[in-house]
Design an enzyme around this catalytic site. Structure first.
Site, PDB file in Angstrom:
ATOM      1  CE1 TYR A  87     -11.088  15.378-159.811  1.00 19.19           C
ATOM      2  CE2 TYR A  87      -9.508  14.127-161.093  1.00 19.19           C
ATOM      3  CZ  TYR A  87      -9.796  15.205-160.289  1.00 19.19           C
ATOM      4  OH  TYR A  87      -8.820  16.111-159.974  1.00 19.19           O
ATOM      5  CE  LYS A 108     -10.238  18.543-161.919  1.00 22.36           C
ATOM      6  NZ  LYS A 108     -10.052  19.934-161.443  1.00 22.36           N
TER       7      LYS A 108
END
Length: 263
Positions: free
Chosen positions: A153, A157
């Protein structure tokens, strides 16, 4: 932006996207939410007072279809809020061979920006402070060969943020602006997980901010005229060095352009 805008919010039927869409409506904007499920999307749009475009961000094919639907909508997407994101607990590969979170969180926003750029005036990217722990390996991360239930994750990002300065530069003479914002550590569905991490998240969840707190910092940027900036909640912050790696950013851009060529 002094006049009301036509605002598109991806993942606008729940969580951060829903409160952002509702706040944008409250401020007088014409809002369209993008949702994958027609029933949930229609219910949310009706309650918020928004329009609905059904679509998802899971593959090149579906992003192409979504871009076409948004381009055909009336009014078109003047402002695009990239909110939809995945935090996967296991590696899944989409129909194009990309790790699903890498595609949805990074490549899908890139493709929508490029496919819709002639119609856009403003892009707001909902980001995450976890980008500071990200590491993107262009040879491994896109396919998830370095997959990890937490780091992936953060990696997506970071990849996404690396694009912000490049889009700002690309669009500087076209009058299109782009900023990114981390709206806070929030009590969203992304924090509802299984396994050991899920146990930890259930312990800390009561201390997290209510999801409604995300709306003002995101919608404030809908109405802003700056570009190439990163905000933590309401405060502008310089990007950490790993998000200012020009060589890595250019490599990821070029790789994404290769994907664009297949759209």
């Amino acid at each position: 932006m002094d006049e009301p805008s036509s605002v598109v919010v991806t993942g606008g039927n729940r969580g951060v996207g829903r409160v952002v869409a509702a706040e944008a409506v409250r401020r007088g904007h014409r809002v369209t939410i993008v949702a994958r499920r027609p029933d949930a999307g229609a219910a949310a749009a009706r309650e918020i007072g928004a329009d609905l475009v059904v679509g998802d961000l899971s593959s090149v094919r579906t992003v192409r279809d979504l871009a076409g639907a948004l381009a055909a909508a009336d009014p078109g997407p003047g402002v695009l809020v990239h909110n939809a994101a995945l935090w996967p607990h296991r590696r899944e590969v989409n129909e194009d061979g990309f790790e699903q979170a890498f595609f949805t969180n990074h490549l899908a926003p890139f493709l929508l920006n490029r496919l819709l750029e002639e119609r856009l005036r403003r892009v707001v990217q909902v980001s995450a402070a976890l980008y500071t722990t990200g590491r993107v390996d262009p040879e491994r991360t896109p396919e998830g060969r370095d997959f990890h239930p937490v780091r992936t994750y953060a990696n997506t990002k970071l990849a996404n943020l690396l694009m912000v300065p490049l889009f700002a530069e690309r669009w500087k003479d076209a009058g299109v602006t782009i900023d990114a914002v981390h709206p806070g550590v929030l009590r969203t569905e992304l924090t509802t997980r299984g396994g050991p991490l899920g146990v930890l998240m259930r312990v800390v969840r009561p201390a997290l901010k209510p999801v409604a707190r995300a709306a003002p910092p995101v919608v404030d940027l809908v109405d802003s005229g700056g570009t190439g900036r990163y905000f933590q909640v309401a405060r502008e912050k310089p990007l950490k060095p790993r998000a200012r790696d020009g060589a890595l950013a250019r490599r990821l851009w070029d790789d994404a352009e290769t994907v664009l060529a297949t759209v």
